[in-house]
Design a protein around this motif. Structure first.
Motif, PDB file in Angstrom:
ATOM      1  N   ILE A   1       0.838  -1.189   0.000  1.00 18.48           N
ATOM      2  CA  ILE A   1       0.000   0.000   0.000  1.00 18.48           C
ATOM      3  C   ILE A   1       0.877   1.245   0.000  1.00 18.48           C
ATOM      4  N   PRO A   2       0.586   2.204  -0.894  1.00 23.15           N
ATOM      5  CA  PRO A   2       1.382   3.426  -0.927  1.00 23.15           C
ATOM      6  C   PRO A   2       1.479   4.074   0.452  1.00 23.15           C
TER       7      PRO A   2
ATOM      8  N   LEU B   1      -9.305  -0.441  -1.273  1.00 26.96           N
ATOM      9  CA  LEU B   1      -9.654   0.960  -1.149  1.00 26.96           C
ATOM     10  C   LEU B   1      -9.159   1.448   0.203  1.00 26.96           C
ATOM     11  N   LEU B   2      -8.393   2.528   0.184  1.00 29.28           N
ATOM     12  CA  LEU B   2      -7.790   3.051   1.416  1.00 29.28           C
ATOM     13  C   LEU B   2      -8.241   4.474   1.664  1.00 29.28           C
ATOM     14  N   CYS B   3      -8.642   4.775   2.897  1.00 29.54           N
ATOM     15  CA  CYS B   3      -8.853   6.181   3.268  1.00 29.54           C
ATOM     16  C   CYS B   3      -7.558   6.720   3.854  1.00 29.54           C
ATOM     17  N   GLN B   4      -7.025   7.741   3.192  1.00 28.81           N
ATOM     18  CA  GLN B   4      -5.730   8.292   3.602  1.00 28.81           C
ATOM     19  C   GLN B   4      -5.841   9.043   4.922  1.00 28.81           C
TER      20      GLN B   4
ATOM     21  N   GLU C   1      -9.065   3.588   7.109  1.00 29.27           N
ATOM     22  CA  GLU C   1     -10.011   2.526   6.730  1.00 29.27           C
ATOM     23  C   GLU C   1      -9.514   1.837   5.464  1.00 29.27           C
TER      24      GLU C   1
ATOM     25  N   MET D   1     -10.363  -1.491   2.807  1.00 30.71           N
ATOM     26  CA  MET D   1     -11.314  -2.561   2.489  1.00 30.71           C
ATOM     27  C   MET D   1     -11.106  -3.127   1.091  1.00 30.71           C
TER      28      MET D   1
ATOM     29  N   VAL E   1      -4.693  -0.635  -5.810  1.00 35.09           N
ATOM     30  CA  VAL E   1      -5.092   0.064  -4.584  1.00 35.09           C
ATOM     31  C   VAL E   1      -5.558   1.459  -4.964  1.00 35.09           C
ATOM     32  N   LEU E   2      -6.780   1.781  -4.629  1.00 31.67           N
ATOM     33  CA  LEU E   2      -7.291   3.129  -4.814  1.00 31.67           C
ATOM     34  C   LEU E   2      -7.263   3.828  -3.462  1.00 31.67           C
ATOM     35  N   SER E   3      -6.759   5.062  -3.452  1.00 32.64           N
ATOM     36  CA  SER E   3      -6.694   5.792  -2.187  1.00 32.64           C
ATOM     37  C   SER E   3      -7.454   7.091  -2.305  1.00 32.64           C
ATOM     38  N   GLY E   4      -8.023   7.520  -1.200  1.00 36.26           N
ATOM     39  CA  GLY E   4      -8.758   8.777  -1.192  1.00 36.26           C
ATOM     40  C   GLY E   4      -9.260   9.082   0.193  1.00 36.26           C
ATOM     41  N   ILE E   5     -10.357   9.819   0.231  1.00 40.15           N
ATOM     42  CA  ILE E   5     -10.929  10.223   1.507  1.00 40.15           C
ATOM     43  C   ILE E   5     -12.332   9.610   1.618  1.00 40.15           C
ATOM     44  N   CYS E   6     -12.547   8.924   2.710  1.00 38.02           N
ATOM     45  CA  CYS E   6     -13.831   8.247   2.882  1.00 38.02           C
ATOM     46  C   CYS E   6     -14.926   9.264   3.193  1.00 38.02           C
TER      47      CYS E   6
END
Lengths: 149, 149
Positions: B70-71, B87-90, B94, B96, B123-128
């Motif tokens: 994961i980045p 999917l990662l919340c930076q 979180e 998943m 892996v997609l990253s962003g803000i949940c």
DNA sequence: TCTTAAAAGAAAATAATTATCCTTTAAGTA
DNA sequence: TACTTAAAGGATAATTATTTTCTTTTAAGA
């Protein structure tokens, strides 16, 4: 591309070491910290490994470069650019950028998850055409093997 | 799922330590080596960190588990299953699984590159959604923060 | 049970990365 | 162009992460 300006635009001082690092990344496309260090010692005989790490970290923090994490391999670094994917040959280690159209997937995930997506990381791994034919060839000892594009 | 059989099917001995590791992974979904070690010490007070690494490595080698790189984060491990993305919340950490339809992209890349693709890592990253609204919240100190699904 | 190869545990060794401290230098200002 | 200073470099030590070694224990099959 002019790396002096690139560094200045990101608020980093322009130093010969940094220019050397960026130039190496430009040549090699993707490179790990230790490959970087090995290669750069030719030009900067007294460069410290600590300097390498500090620069990699500072240039990452200011988004001049990007880390690519690869399954079962050490990370490689590249000069930051628009989103794209990567393709790895598990046999010979060939590693390259690929153009991507992830828009549909990203949109889909955004809608379903309500996430605001800001980063994508995609690595596809497999066997390159050459390695498929050079049948019984075992996994290479060398991190970067034959070049064939 | 029956982890005893899973291990046997992959030619690995069934040990309490391995069952503990798999059970933890099952509960947590994705877990790093040190989280794993911290959590498992409750049940196996004398378990060695070396044992953790050895088991993670052996179970990886026999494809019982998978590493997710994961980045900007440490790797997490999960019980192996069919291809999927992450999917990662930076902000809150979180993390998943997401269902993926990469088929079109994979086919496209296969044809253009002539690679035989065997593995995908996305892996997609962003803000949940929650972090988007809890506006000024800084990046959490805690690796796994609020749970909200 | 008995046998044995694999696994566990403890500790040491290696590797990878970061921190410290002092010196040097890039870059802005007089 | 020289002066100032915060940032960067270099050497080394310190941390952290991971692997190896070696001895003891145990799973699994005969």
């Amino acid at each position: 591309m002019n790396y002096e300006n690139l560094l200045r635009e990101h608020g980093l001082k322009v130093t010969p070491q940094r220019l050397g690092i960026l130039s190496l990344m430009d040549q090699k496309g993707h490179i790990s910290v230790d490959e970087l260090y090995l290669n750069i010692k030719d030009q900067f005989t007294s460069i410290s490994l600590a300097t390498m790490y500090k620069n990699v970290n500072s240039m990452m923090a200011s988004s001049v470069i990007t880390e690519v994490k690869i399954p079962k391999q050490k990370s490689r670094f590249e000069i930051a650019k628009e989103a794209h994917g990567h393709l790895l040959c598990q046999e010979c280690g060939e590693f390259m950028d690929i153009e991507l159209d992830l828009e549909k997937i990203v949109d889909d995930v955004s809608i379903k998850s309500k996430y605001k997506l800001v980063e994508t990381s995609l690595v596809l791994s497999g066997i390159c055409p050459l390695c498929q034919h050079s049948s019984a060839s075992p996994v290479s000892i060398f991190p970067v093997a034959h070049s064939h594009i």
